[in-house]
Design a protein around this motif. Structure first.
Motif, mmCIF file in Angstrom:
data_model
loop_
_atom_site.group_PDB
_atom_site.id
_atom_site.type_symbol
_atom_site.label_atom_id
_atom_site.label_comp_id
_atom_site.label_asym_id
_atom_site.label_seq_id
_atom_site.Cartn_x
_atom_site.Cartn_y
_atom_site.Cartn_z
ATOM 1 N N VAL A 230 22.686 34.511 55.451
ATOM 2 C CA VAL A 230 22.690 33.850 54.147
ATOM 3 C C VAL A 230 23.746 32.760 54.131
ATOM 4 N N GLU A 231 23.494 31.692 53.368
ATOM 5 C CA GLU A 231 24.464 30.612 53.218
ATOM 6 C C GLU A 231 25.374 30.845 52.022
ATOM 7 N N SER A 232 25.049 31.809 51.182
ATOM 8 C CA SER A 232 25.871 32.121 50.021
ATOM 9 C C SER A 232 25.843 33.627 49.809
ATOM 10 N N MET A 233 26.660 34.110 48.871
ATOM 11 C CA MET A 233 26.672 35.539 48.597
ATOM 12 C C MET A 233 25.291 35.984 48.143
ATOM 13 N N PRO A 234 24.835 37.172 48.583
ATOM 14 C CA PRO A 234 23.509 37.638 48.195
ATOM 15 C C PRO A 234 23.344 37.820 46.695
ATOM 16 N N VAL A 235 24.440 38.064 45.988
ATOM 17 C CA VAL A 235 24.391 38.261 44.537
ATOM 18 C C VAL A 235 25.345 37.278 43.881
ATOM 19 N N ASP A 236 24.939 36.693 42.759
ATOM 20 C CA ASP A 236 25.774 35.745 42.035
ATOM 21 C C ASP A 236 26.734 36.524 41.140
ATOM 22 N N PHE A 237 28.047 36.456 41.458
ATOM 23 C CA PHE A 237 29.061 37.208 40.716
ATOM 24 C C PHE A 237 29.761 36.361 39.657
ATOM 25 N N ARG A 238 29.273 35.152 39.409
ATOM 26 C CA ARG A 238 30.026 34.288 38.497
ATOM 27 C C ARG A 238 30.047 34.833 37.077
ATOM 28 N N ASN B 108 35.099 29.185 44.495
ATOM 29 C CA ASN B 108 34.502 29.574 45.774
ATOM 30 C C ASN B 108 35.567 29.635 46.863
ATOM 31 N N GLU B 109 36.638 30.380 46.571
ATOM 32 C CA GLU B 109 37.720 30.578 47.520
ATOM 33 C C GLU B 109 37.952 32.068 47.721
ATOM 34 N N THR B 110 38.206 32.466 48.979
ATOM 35 C CA THR B 110 38.473 33.861 49.314
ATOM 36 C C THR B 110 39.902 33.991 49.836
ATOM 37 N N ILE B 111 40.577 35.048 49.400
ATOM 38 C CA ILE B 111 41.938 35.354 49.847
ATOM 39 C C ILE B 111 41.928 36.720 50.507
ATOM 40 N N PHE B 112 42.574 36.834 51.670
ATOM 41 C CA PHE B 112 42.680 38.129 52.362
ATOM 42 C C PHE B 112 44.121 38.386 52.762
ATOM 43 N N GLU C 113 45.299 47.466 51.526
ATOM 44 C CA GLU C 113 45.276 48.071 50.196
ATOM 45 C C GLU C 113 44.814 47.054 49.155
ATOM 46 N N THR C 114 45.364 45.841 49.231
ATOM 47 C CA THR C 114 44.954 44.802 48.282
ATOM 48 C C THR C 114 43.612 44.204 48.660
ATOM 49 N N GLY C 115 43.256 44.254 49.944
ATOM 50 C CA GLY C 115 41.938 43.826 50.378
ATOM 51 C C GLY C 115 41.717 42.337 50.281
ATOM 52 N N SER C 116 40.545 41.990 49.801
ATOM 53 C CA SER C 116 40.139 40.598 49.716
ATOM 54 C C SER C 116 39.753 40.270 48.277
ATOM 55 N N PHE C 117 39.981 39.022 47.881
ATOM 56 C CA PHE C 117 39.618 38.574 46.531
ATOM 57 C C PHE C 117 38.795 37.306 46.637
ATOM 58 N N VAL D 205 45.881 35.032 54.491
ATOM 59 C CA VAL D 205 45.129 33.794 54.673
ATOM 60 C C VAL D 205 44.109 33.613 53.557
ATOM 61 N N ARG D 206 43.582 32.398 53.479
ATOM 62 C CA ARG D 206 42.523 32.077 52.523
ATOM 63 C C ARG D 206 41.589 31.055 53.150
ATOM 64 N N TRP D 207 40.402 30.939 52.579
ATOM 65 C CA TRP D 207 39.436 29.952 53.060
ATOM 66 C C TRP D 207 38.451 29.620 51.950
ATOM 67 N N LEU D 208 37.876 28.438 52.030
ATOM 68 C CA LEU D 208 36.841 28.036 51.094
ATOM 69 C C LEU D 208 35.540 28.726 51.478
ATOM 70 N N GLY D 209 34.887 29.328 50.505
ATOM 71 C CA GLY D 209 33.659 30.058 50.747
ATOM 72 C C GLY D 209 33.804 31.512 50.357
ATOM 73 N N ASN D 210 32.712 32.251 50.431
ATOM 74 C CA ASN D 210 32.738 33.655 50.077
ATOM 75 C C ASN D 210 33.253 34.484 51.262
ATOM 76 N N PRO D 211 33.477 35.789 51.068
ATOM 77 C CA PRO D 211 34.039 36.598 52.156
ATOM 78 C C PRO D 211 33.204 36.615 53.427
ATOM 79 N N LEU D 212 31.910 36.350 53.327
ATOM 80 C CA LEU D 212 31.058 36.343 54.518
ATOM 81 C C LEU D 212 31.173 35.050 55.309
ATOM 82 N N GLU D 213 31.837 34.043 54.744
ATOM 83 C CA GLU D 213 31.863 32.717 55.368
ATOM 84 C C GLU D 213 33.190 32.409 56.061
#
Length: 297
Positions: free
Chosen positions: A62-70, A133-137, A123-127, A170-178
């Protein structure tokens, strides 16, 4: 009981030929959904949270998250356990986490995963912020017997080590799968012990080699008898470094220090992960022997 669906859609993800069974009580519920790509049980945990347990889950690429969480404020807290995850034809291992959504985005807490020899805990995991559309880990990644783990990720095993640990923020632009190495921003602390940089030919550049610096090539260009050091590669007892990531540029924010019996290497500078270009300084300390007089060193 045995309710059949030709297809069930979750956002852009569709599961075909699904069989559903379930039971709803006054205080609890339990559902089971089975198809060629998913086997999942949904139930109410003793503390009244929803438990989602997958025996297997096969996501298409998938190019985006399978479910829209907005608009995720109404999603309840989920305890997610996945025994076997595939995305496309690629195995992504075993996952346990708590998924919590609020007005800011989606949190994946108490993360515990095992993927192709990598063990990920946090423990804090990923956000994930779906609006920006930014992910933090923030967490720890460990691997044992690295020579066996590297080929699972498409790398030649040029590094051997009993254990490697990385503390990443770290962080990156995109969802956790990207997540992509070249897109990372942030820092990481790297430690490895009881290992060796092995001298492997690159095959004309046709294979990927995970080696920040070719230690063997440098040692071989020094005059003298270093067979105890270079005979089977560059051995080390301990390796540690502080790394910085900035959109394809890796920098040593804390000197890379590699220490072995009677020899050590220290590296500072930057590495362009796109071109492979180095802008670094290296200090090499080798044992002084009869074959290596002080003026040669």
């Amino acid at each position: 009981a045995n309710l059949r669906f030709k297809k069930i859609a979750f956002g852009s993800t569709i599961f075909f030929d699904a069989l559903v069974n379930g039971d709803i009580g006054s205080d609890d519920f339990e559902f089971n959904l089975v198809s060629p790509d998913i086997d999942v049980n949904l139930s109410l945990s003793p503390d009244k949270r929803t438990l989602v347990s997958f025996d297997y889950l096969n996501f298409p690429l998938v190019e985006s998250m399978p479910v829209d969480f907005r608009d995720s404020g109404d999603i309840p807290e989920l305890l997610v356990k996945i025994k076997e995850l595939h995305i496309g034809n690629t195995p992504y291992g075993k996952w346990d986490f708590n998924m919590v959504s609020d007005s800011e985005g989606v949190h994946f807490k108490d993360l515990d995963a095992s993927i192709n020899g990598l063990m990920i805990t946090s423990e804090t995991g990923s956000f994930w912020n779906p609006n920006s559309n930014e992910t933090i880990f923030s967490g720890e990644v460990r691997a044992q017997d690295v020579a066996k783990v590297l080929p699972l990720w498409g790398y030649v095993p040029t590094v051997e080590a009993d254990e490697v640990a990385i503390l990443a923020d770290v962080r990156w632009l995109g969802n956790p799968l990207e997540i992509q190495l070249l897109d990372l921003m942030g820092t990481a602390q790297l430690e490895a012990r009881d290992g060796r940089f092995v001298d492997i030919e690159s095959g004309g550049g046709a294979v990927r080699i995970l080696s920040l610096v070719n230690f063997n090539a440098i040692a071989k260009r020094l005059r003298g008898d270093f067979s105890d050091v270079t005979g089977k590669g560059i051995a080390f007892d301990n390796l540690e470094a502080g790394l910085g990531f900035n959109n394809g540029v890796l920098s040593f924010i804390d000197t890379l220090k590699l220490k072995g019996t009677g020899s050590s290497f220290e590296v500072d500078g930057t590495i362009d992960l796109v071109s492979g270009g180095l802008d670094s300084e290296m200090i090499v300390t080798l044992p002084v022997t009869k074959s290596l007089p002080w003026y040669g060193l």
